[in-house]
Design a protein around this motif. Structure first.
Motif, short mmCIF file in Angstrom:
data_model
loop_
_atom_site.label_atom_id
_atom_site.label_comp_id
_atom_site.label_asym_id
_atom_site.label_seq_id
_atom_site.Cartn_x
_atom_site.Cartn_y
_atom_site.Cartn_z
N PRO A 1 0.81 -1.23 0.00
CA PRO A 1 0.00 0.00 0.00
C PRO A 1 0.84 1.27 0.00
CG PRO A 1 -0.85 -1.57 1.60
CD PRO A 1 0.47 -2.10 1.14
N GLY A 2 1.98 1.24 0.70
CA GLY A 2 2.86 2.40 0.71
C GLY A 2 3.43 2.70 -0.66
N MET A 3 3.78 1.65 -1.40
CA MET A 3 4.29 1.86 -2.75
C MET A 3 3.19 2.37 -3.69
SD MET A 3 7.46 1.30 -2.59
CE MET A 3 7.21 2.10 -0.99
N LEU A 4 1.96 1.93 -3.46
CA LEU A 4 0.84 2.44 -4.24
C LEU A 4 0.64 3.93 -3.98
CD1 LEU A 4 -1.58 2.06 -6.09
CD2 LEU A 4 -2.87 1.19 -4.13
N GLY A 5 0.69 4.32 -2.71
CA GLY A 5 0.55 5.73 -2.38
C GLY A 5 1.68 6.58 -2.95
N MET A 6 2.92 6.06 -2.87
CA MET A 6 4.05 6.82 -3.40
C MET A 6 3.96 6.95 -4.91
SD MET A 6 8.13 6.09 -2.98
CE MET A 6 8.06 4.80 -4.22
N MET A 7 3.51 5.90 -5.60
CA MET A 7 3.35 5.96 -7.05
C MET A 7 2.33 7.03 -7.44
SD MET A 7 1.81 3.12 -9.64
CE MET A 7 0.17 3.58 -9.05
N LEU A 8 1.23 7.09 -6.70
CA LEU A 8 0.21 8.11 -6.98
C LEU A 8 0.79 9.51 -6.77
CD1 LEU A 8 -2.87 6.44 -5.24
CD2 LEU A 8 -2.44 6.62 -7.70
N MET A 9 1.63 9.66 -5.78
CA MET A 9 2.25 10.97 -5.54
C MET A 9 3.14 11.38 -6.69
SD MET A 9 4.88 12.08 -2.48
CE MET A 9 6.19 11.04 -3.18
N TRP A 10 4.09 10.51 -7.08
CA TRP A 10 5.04 10.86 -8.12
C TRP A 10 4.35 11.06 -9.47
CZ3 TRP A 10 9.43 12.82 -7.02
CH2 TRP A 10 10.17 12.40 -5.91
N ALA A 11 3.36 10.23 -9.77
CA ALA A 11 2.72 10.29 -11.08
C ALA A 11 1.90 11.56 -11.26
CB ALA A 11 1.83 9.06 -11.29
N ASN A 12 1.39 12.13 -10.16
CA ASN A 12 0.43 13.22 -10.30
C ASN A 12 0.95 14.58 -9.86
OD1 ASN A 12 -2.10 11.77 -11.22
ND2 ASN A 12 -1.59 10.57 -9.41
N LEU A 13 1.96 14.63 -9.01
CA LEU A 13 2.54 15.93 -8.67
C LEU A 13 3.21 16.57 -9.88
CD1 LEU A 13 4.18 15.49 -5.14
CD2 LEU A 13 2.25 16.94 -5.74
N SER A 14 3.65 15.75 -10.82
CA SER A 14 4.37 16.26 -12.00
C SER A 14 3.48 17.08 -12.92
CB SER A 14 4.97 15.10 -12.78
OG SER A 14 3.95 14.23 -13.25
N ILE A 15 2.19 17.11 -12.68
CA ILE A 15 1.29 17.86 -13.55
C ILE A 15 1.61 19.35 -13.52
CG2 ILE A 15 -0.53 18.32 -11.85
CD1 ILE A 15 -2.55 17.57 -14.02
N GLY A 16 2.19 19.82 -12.42
CA GLY A 16 2.56 21.23 -12.33
C GLY A 16 3.64 21.60 -13.33
N SER A 17 4.65 20.74 -13.47
CA SER A 17 5.72 20.99 -14.44
C SER A 17 5.18 21.00 -15.86
CB SER A 17 6.81 19.93 -14.30
OG SER A 17 7.37 19.95 -13.00
N VAL A 18 4.21 20.12 -16.14
CA VAL A 18 3.60 20.08 -17.47
C VAL A 18 2.87 21.38 -17.76
CG1 VAL A 18 1.85 18.93 -18.89
CG2 VAL A 18 3.37 17.57 -17.43
N LEU A 19 2.16 21.90 -16.77
CA LEU A 19 1.41 23.15 -16.95
C LEU A 19 2.35 24.31 -17.25
CD1 LEU A 19 -1.58 24.06 -16.72
CD2 LEU A 19 -1.07 24.77 -14.39
N VAL A 20 3.47 24.39 -16.54
CA VAL A 20 4.44 25.46 -16.76
C VAL A 20 5.07 25.31 -18.14
CG1 VAL A 20 6.60 26.49 -15.96
CG2 VAL A 20 4.90 25.72 -14.31
N ALA A 21 5.38 24.08 -18.54
CA ALA A 21 5.97 23.86 -19.87
C ALA A 21 5.00 24.29 -20.96
CB ALA A 21 6.35 22.39 -20.02
N TRP A 22 3.74 23.99 -20.80
CA TRP A 22 2.74 24.42 -21.79
C TRP A 22 2.66 25.94 -21.85
CZ3 TRP A 22 -2.20 20.91 -21.03
CH2 TRP A 22 -1.87 19.61 -21.43
N ARG A 23 2.82 26.59 -20.71
CA ARG A 23 2.78 28.05 -20.70
C ARG A 23 3.97 28.62 -21.47
NH1 ARG A 23 2.72 28.80 -15.49
NH2 ARG A 23 0.44 28.77 -15.27
N GLN A 24 5.14 28.03 -21.29
CA GLN A 24 6.33 28.51 -21.99
C GLN A 24 6.27 28.21 -23.49
OE1 GLN A 24 10.03 27.19 -20.23
NE2 GLN A 24 10.14 29.06 -19.02
N GLN A 25 5.67 27.08 -23.84
CA GLN A 25 5.59 26.70 -25.25
C GLN A 25 4.46 27.40 -26.00
OE1 GLN A 25 5.16 22.45 -24.97
NE2 GLN A 25 7.20 22.16 -24.06
N GLY A 26 3.66 28.17 -25.30
CA GLY A 26 2.57 28.90 -25.95
C GLY A 26 1.29 28.11 -26.11
N ILE A 27 1.26 26.88 -25.58
CA ILE A 27 0.05 26.07 -25.72
C ILE A 27 -1.11 26.70 -24.94
CG2 ILE A 27 -0.98 23.81 -25.21
CD1 ILE A 27 1.77 22.57 -25.63
#
Length: 359
Positions: free
Chosen positions: A171-197
């Motif tokens: 269960p701990g590995m499941l929780g950690m996977m959910l954390m790493w997989a979804n916190l990264s959405i912030g970096s994607v949003l910033v990249a889209w802003r820089q790329q003009g998307i």
């Protein structure tokens, strides 16, 4: 609604093509499951957890508790009889001792009895717990004057399921996977802003809430699929059992993923560069990774860390997942954990929508 589902479909396609995200988010969790499973799958143990019920509240009872708390091999928790025995049945304790009213008086008269309840499903844990309790009692008997053995043990066994290290870890590995997989959405949003998307999307009727909602739905589908893969591997390779309801487990996974995404959106709304977003993500994720209970219990953490642990969303997510997977907890039993996660998600979403910038 047509535009909404079109965006969800597009974001799912982008996630599917982002192989590094898929490999990184699932890979670390799977590697941890394999490594810890092979190392500790059958015989791994942790610090013995002893519950104490003091119904006497005498000076001699306090002396007994002090000696138990000073033992390096025990984590002592003091509570009521019903609460501690339920914790033993839920595999949160390895043994429970009960000091009945009159313990101190009986001890002064030369004979007192301590009730001890052990988890009989794990012989090694039961043996270690008995040795630790008996050692304390022997020490008290040696210090007492008069009677040879003024303290005796009334030992009883409680049957609970056998919890291996890999069962606790999954269960701990499941929780950690959910954390790493979804916190990264912030970096994607910033990249889209820089790329003009985001600039181009701003020229459409798409509202920031709609953009975030479609992103969250796409990643939620991915998170559920990743969670299913992780659980399937743990069940197939290490015979991990999901004791609780699959529907309750799915709800906990979904709410945990949404909470981590909401925190990621906060980072993406305030950060101006992908590097800054990544720095904020690591700043948030690393304390949660080590203090959120993914790799090891935090019950015996130093007192100054307790306030930090008590506010980390990953702590509540991991607790809910363990309660469901290991102990078969119902929705009502984990409602506090889920409500805390929901509060984090709502607060973070409101903040990120308010701070959102297209350019």
């Amino acid at each position: 609604m047509k535009a909404f589902f079109a965006l969800v479909s597009a974001f799912l396609m982008m996630l599917r093509r982002n192989r590094m995200l898929l490999i990184a988010s699932v890979g670390l969790a799977l590697i941890s499951v394999f490594v810890f499973g092979w190392l500790f799958g059958s015989s791994g143990s942790t610090k013995l957890r002893l519950g104490v019920v003091d119904r006497d509240d005498s000076a001699l009872a306090s002396q007994m508790l002090t000696q138990l708390q000073q033992s390096d091999s025990l984590t002592v928790t003091i509570g009521s009889r019903d609460a501690e025995l339920q914790a033993l049945r839920d595999a949160h304790r390895d043994a429970v001792i009960v000091l009945q009213p009159g313990f101190g008086t009986n001890l002064r008269h030369g004979h007192a009895t301590i009730q001890v309840y052990y988890d009989q499903s794990n012989p090694i844990t039961q043996s270690n717990a008995r040795m630790a309790v008996q050692s304390i009692v022997t020490n008290i008997n040696q210090q007492a004057a008069g009677s040879i053995s003024p303290v005796t043990l009334d030992e009883q066994a409680v049957s609970v399921h056998n919890l291996r290290q890999i069962d606790w870890l999954t269960p701990g590995m499941l929780g950690m996977m959910l954390m790493w997989a979804n916190l990264s959405i912030g970096s994607v949003l910033v990249a889209w802003r820089q790329q003009g998307i985001l600039r181009r999307l701003a020229a459409t009727p798409v509202h920031p809430a709609m953009l975030m909602g479609t992103q969250m739905l796409a990643r939620l589908i991915l998170s559920l699929a990743q969670g299913a893969i992780l659980i399937a591997v743990a069940m197939a390779v290490f015979k991990v059992q999901v004791i609780g309801s699959w529907w309750v487990l799915g709800l906990a996974v979904a709410l945990g993923a949404l909470t981590m995404m909401s925190l990621g959106f906060v980072a993406g709304s305030f950060a101006r560069t992908p590097e800054a977003a990544q720095a904020v993500t690591f700043l948030v994720s690393f304390p949660m990774m080590f203090l959120g209970g993914s790799y090891f219990p935090t019950d015996s953490a130093p007192a100054f860390l307790a306030p930090i642990i008590s506010v980390l969303p990953l702590s509540y997510l991991n607790d809910a997942l363990r309660q469901i997977i290991n102990n078969g907890a119902s929705l009502q039993a984990v409602q506090t954990d889920l409500l805390v996660l929901a509060a984090w998600a709502v607060a973070a979403l409101l903040l990120s929508v308010r701070a959102f910038k297209w350019i």
